[in-house]
Design a protein around this motif. Structure first.
Motif, PDB file in Angstrom:
ATOM      1  N   LYS A 500       0.050 -70.116 -23.942  1.00 51.58           N
ATOM      2  CA  LYS A 500       0.646 -69.856 -25.246  1.00 51.58           C
ATOM      3  C   LYS A 500       1.769 -70.854 -25.545  1.00 51.58           C
ATOM      4  O   LYS A 500       2.368 -71.425 -24.628  1.00 51.58           O
ATOM      5  CB  LYS A 500       1.214 -68.440 -25.294  1.00 51.58           C
ATOM      6  N   ALA A 501       2.062 -71.025 -26.821  1.00 57.15           N
ATOM      7  CA  ALA A 501       3.225 -71.815 -27.239  1.00 57.15           C
ATOM      8  C   ALA A 501       4.477 -70.945 -27.150  1.00 57.15           C
ATOM      9  O   ALA A 501       4.420 -69.727 -27.355  1.00 57.15           O
ATOM     10  CB  ALA A 501       3.041 -72.313 -28.668  1.00 57.15           C
ATOM     11  N   GLN A 502       5.621 -71.584 -26.851  1.00 55.14           N
ATOM     12  CA  GLN A 502       6.908 -70.895 -26.822  1.00 55.14           C
ATOM     13  C   GLN A 502       7.993 -71.848 -27.312  1.00 55.14           C
ATOM     14  O   GLN A 502       7.876 -73.072 -27.157  1.00 55.14           O
ATOM     15  CB  GLN A 502       7.259 -70.439 -25.403  1.00 55.14           C
ATOM     16  N   HIS A 503       9.060 -71.254 -27.889  1.00 56.60           N
ATOM     17  CA  HIS A 503      10.154 -72.066 -28.419  1.00 56.60           C
ATOM     18  C   HIS A 503      11.493 -71.385 -28.210  1.00 56.60           C
ATOM     19  O   HIS A 503      11.588 -70.157 -28.238  1.00 56.60           O
ATOM     20  CB  HIS A 503       9.938 -72.324 -29.921  1.00 56.60           C
ATOM     21  N   TRP A 504      12.525 -72.203 -28.022  1.00 58.82           N
ATOM     22  CA  TRP A 504      13.878 -71.702 -27.828  1.00 58.82           C
ATOM     23  C   TRP A 504      14.865 -72.556 -28.622  1.00 58.82           C
ATOM     24  O   TRP A 504      14.647 -73.765 -28.815  1.00 58.82           O
ATOM     25  CB  TRP A 504      14.277 -71.760 -26.353  1.00 58.82           C
ATOM     26  N   LYS A 505      15.924 -71.913 -29.058  1.00 59.56           N
ATOM     27  CA  LYS A 505      17.081 -72.629 -29.603  1.00 59.56           C
ATOM     28  C   LYS A 505      18.159 -72.616 -28.535  1.00 59.56           C
ATOM     29  O   LYS A 505      18.491 -71.569 -27.979  1.00 59.56           O
ATOM     30  CB  LYS A 505      17.583 -71.946 -30.882  1.00 59.56           C
ATOM     31  N   ILE A 506      18.705 -73.792 -28.243  1.00 66.98           N
ATOM     32  CA  ILE A 506      19.709 -73.933 -27.191  1.00 66.98           C
ATOM     33  C   ILE A 506      21.052 -74.222 -27.849  1.00 66.98           C
ATOM     34  O   ILE A 506      21.213 -75.236 -28.546  1.00 66.98           O
ATOM     35  CB  ILE A 506      19.332 -75.059 -26.214  1.00 66.98           C
ATOM     36  N   ASN A 507      21.985 -73.332 -27.675  1.00 67.41           N
ATOM     37  CA  ASN A 507      23.310 -73.493 -28.262  1.00 67.41           C
ATOM     38  C   ASN A 507      24.103 -74.570 -27.533  1.00 67.41           C
ATOM     39  O   ASN A 507      23.723 -75.036 -26.450  1.00 67.41           O
ATOM     40  CB  ASN A 507      24.066 -72.166 -28.239  1.00 67.41           C
ATOM     41  N   ALA A 508      25.239 -74.944 -28.113  1.00 74.84           N
ATOM     42  CA  ALA A 508      26.056 -76.007 -27.543  1.00 74.84           C
ATOM     43  C   ALA A 508      26.549 -75.656 -26.141  1.00 74.84           C
ATOM     44  O   ALA A 508      26.796 -76.545 -25.319  1.00 74.84           O
ATOM     45  CB  ALA A 508      27.245 -76.304 -28.457  1.00 74.84           C
ATOM     46  N   ASN A 509      26.689 -74.352 -25.841  1.00 67.77           N
ATOM     47  CA  ASN A 509      27.149 -73.930 -24.512  1.00 67.77           C
ATOM     48  C   ASN A 509      26.002 -73.750 -23.520  1.00 67.77           C
ATOM     49  O   ASN A 509      26.213 -73.293 -22.384  1.00 67.77           O
ATOM     50  CB  ASN A 509      27.957 -72.640 -24.609  1.00 67.77           C
ATOM     51  N   GLY A 510      24.782 -74.093 -23.948  1.00 66.88           N
ATOM     52  CA  GLY A 510      23.630 -74.031 -23.058  1.00 66.88           C
ATOM     53  C   GLY A 510      22.857 -72.730 -23.094  1.00 66.88           C
ATOM     54  O   GLY A 510      21.814 -72.614 -22.448  1.00 66.88           O
TER      55      GLY A 510
END
Length: 597
Positions: A500-510
């Motif tokens: 499957k496809a997956q996605h994440w948003k990574i904030n400036a603090n990781g």
């Protein structure tokens, strides 16, 4: 050698020469658009297609056009001839992007030039290009959550005349400039599309001057008849079969909790050399952008057929005569009821329909069809936009094509890593990271293969790819409408599914936040997204895969040693690090024998 066929003579040598010359004209159209366009989605990713149709609206030639674009070209030209019947003349050019009258979806601007030879309309040239921006209410050409065409917001041109006597209608240009976010970029693409269609007009006139109009008219008749005969021969090689194959598009939060169920009925009649494709038993239009236009649903199922038969059969109106397609008005996979949105008609559901059709062929025998190819327009194909700090905060918009899905396993080969999507079938280019970073204020952290991600099989699907990027200074909008996060591409004949496809948003603090399949997000400086594509499904039992292929996959970094043992039943001695990895034939035999029992 000359053979009489009907009312005309068939010269196989002259037919081959002219057919290749016309294909060469389409390729010159392609090179013109590729080199002259401004937006990266056209001049880097090659998200466009060119074709030539006859005056009576039959697809004549398409060379290497994208299947989702070119198999509906005749519908575009039919819209032009119907709307302007009796008023077509030399020097005209028409702009068409209406999905309700023959176009794919609103983001594809098609430029149509009727070509006149000795005063007779003989051809129409078609240059269709996906635009970076079309004036939608959001800075994207894929409005997944749009309830209807009005909510999309794009300007619609139903075969509108943009040139008469080779002179531009500046009112149309002014309308687009006032609505589109990147007017100068769009105008460069606009001129490139017209130039592509015009270069074909010039070359077709030269061709007719060389051989004579009547010779070319005879060629068109003979070429279509020849193509039909080739299709007849291909169908006669298939077993008689009736198959019902199903699949589904992912859910859409708040609108489609169970996704979109899809069905294709396939009936192969080798005695009468007909393939019957019935899509009438599909759900009604849905309240979002996943509805198919007639052009796209036709192109999708035709693509699934051509993927599964003799690849040397010409793709034109002659071979289409042997395909009998049944659609229902008001269906998500039929003829859309206005004003339902068809914003994603070229990708999501279309990809699923190609997969369903080609995998249906795989059920009729081990030498037929394909597994399901990778799907989903995720982070690697997102639309990015914002203001460029390097250029005085000028706006930018672009469709990325940097990481796309893996191809399906087939009866004879592994899936292609450059496949991209079923609707593309390997015919688009992957963006240059360096060019994208030069053109836009973004930075890529990586684009990398995910080892052990391919759908296993005797012939495996291609692996998944992971990408990560973010803005350099100013905030950046990122929008994508991914499929394959819930229902992965399927393997066939014992082959395993892709991932499957997956996605994440990574904030400036990781810190990481997993994203839904349809993403509308803003990335600030220091933030980024990462995500992986789906992989292609496998074809056949993985334990029947040649161990030497498994070894090569491990050495190339496509496969892991653990999966090689668990999934393929292949054991090794030595190691990759010491460069002496080799197949342990005895242990491999025992693993596979144990699996067989």
């Amino acid at each position: 050698m000359t053979v009489t066929t009907g009312n005309s003579e068939f010269d196989p040598y002259l037919t081959a020469i002219i057919a290749n010359r016309i294909d060469g004209i389409v390729r010159e159209m392609t090179n013109t658009l590729l080199r002259a366009a401004r937006s990266a989605v056209i001049n880097s990713a090659r998200d466009f297609s060119c074709a030539i149709c006859t005056a009576d609206n039959q697809l004549l030639a398409s060379a290497e056009g994208l299947p989702i674009h070119i198999f509906g070209s005749h519908m575009l030209t039919a819209a032009m001839t119907d709307r302007h019947a009796g008023d077509l003349r030399e020097g005209d050019c028409y702009l068409h992007n209406d999905p309700y009258s023959g176009n794919s979806h609103a983001a594809d601007h098609a430029f149509l030039v009727p070509v006149f030879i000795d005063g007779e309309h003989l051809f129409t040239t078609v240059a269709k290009a996906h635009q970076a921006d079309i004036g939608n209410s959001l800075p994207t050409t894929y409005m997944a959550q749009a309830r209807d065409q009005y909510e999309e917001g794009a300007l619609i041109f139903p075969a509108v005349r943009i040139q008469r006597d080779y002179k531009m209608n500046e009112d149309v240009v002014a309308m687009c400039r006032s609505r589109i976010r990147v007017p100068n970029q769009w105008y460069g693409d606009f001129l490139a599309g017209i130039g592509s269609a015009r270069i074909a007009e010039r070359r077709l006139k030269e061709l007719c001057k060389k051989y004579g109009k009547e010779t070319i008219k005879n060629f068109m008749t003979n070429w279509m008849d020849y193509s039909e005969q080739r299709m007849i021969q291909a169908i006669k090689k298939l077993p008689k079969a009736s198959v019902v194959r199903s699949g589904a598009h992912d859910p859409l939060a708040g609108l489609l909790p169970d996704g979109v169920p899809l069905n294709v009925k396939l009936n192969i009649d080798p005695d009468n050399s007909i393939i019957d494709l019935d899509l009438r038993e599909n759900v009604d239009n849905v309240p979002c952008g996943f509805n198919e236009s007639e052009a796209c649903v036709t192109a999708a199922v035709f693509s699934g057929v051509f993927n599964s038969i003799d690849p040397t059969v010409p793709r034109n109106a002659g071979s289409f005569r042997r395909l009998d397609l049944h659609l229902r008005d008001g269906s998500v996979a039929g003829r859309p009821a206005f004003p339902h949105s068809c914003s994603l008609a070229t990708t999501n559901v279309a990809d699923r329909l190609i997969n369903i059709t080609q995998s249906a062929f795989a059920t009729i025998g081990e030498d037929f069809g394909l597994a399901e190819g990778g799907i989903g327009m995720g982070a690697g194909t997102g639309v990015i936009s914002g203001k460029d700090h390097r250029l005085g905060n000028e706006p930018y918009v672009n469709q990325l094509i940097v990481a796309a899905a893996g191809g399906p396993g087939s009866p004879t080969a592994d899936g292609w890593p450059n496949y991209a999507l079923p609707v593309v079938a390997g015919l688009m280019y992957r963006d240059s990271v360096e060019v994208d970073e030069l053109k836009h204020p973004l930075e890529f952290q990586y684009i990398r293969i995910l080892p052990g991600s391919a759908g296993a099989g005797k012939y495996r699907g291609s692996f998944a790819v992971e990408v990560s990027y973010g803005p350099k200074e100013q905030p950046m909008d990122a929008i994508w409408p991914c499929d394959g996060t819930h229902y992965p591409p399927k393997g066939v004949r014992g082959g395993q599914d892709g991932i499957k496809a997956q996605h994440w948003k990574i904030n400036a603090n990781g810190e990481e936040e997993e994203l839904p399949n349809v993403v509308i997000t803003v990335l600030k400086k220091g933030e980024r997204v990462r995500g992986n594509t789906t992989s292609g499904g496998g074809y056949g039992n993985p334990f029947e895969r040649d161990p030497r292929r498994v070894l090569k996959d491990v050495l190339d970094g496509f496969e892991t040693i653990q999966r090689a043992r668990d999934v393929y039943g292949v054991a090794f001695i030595g190691s990759v690090t010491t460069n002496d990895l080799a197949i342990d034939a005895e242990a491999t035999g025992k693993l596979r024998e144990r699996a067989a029992t």
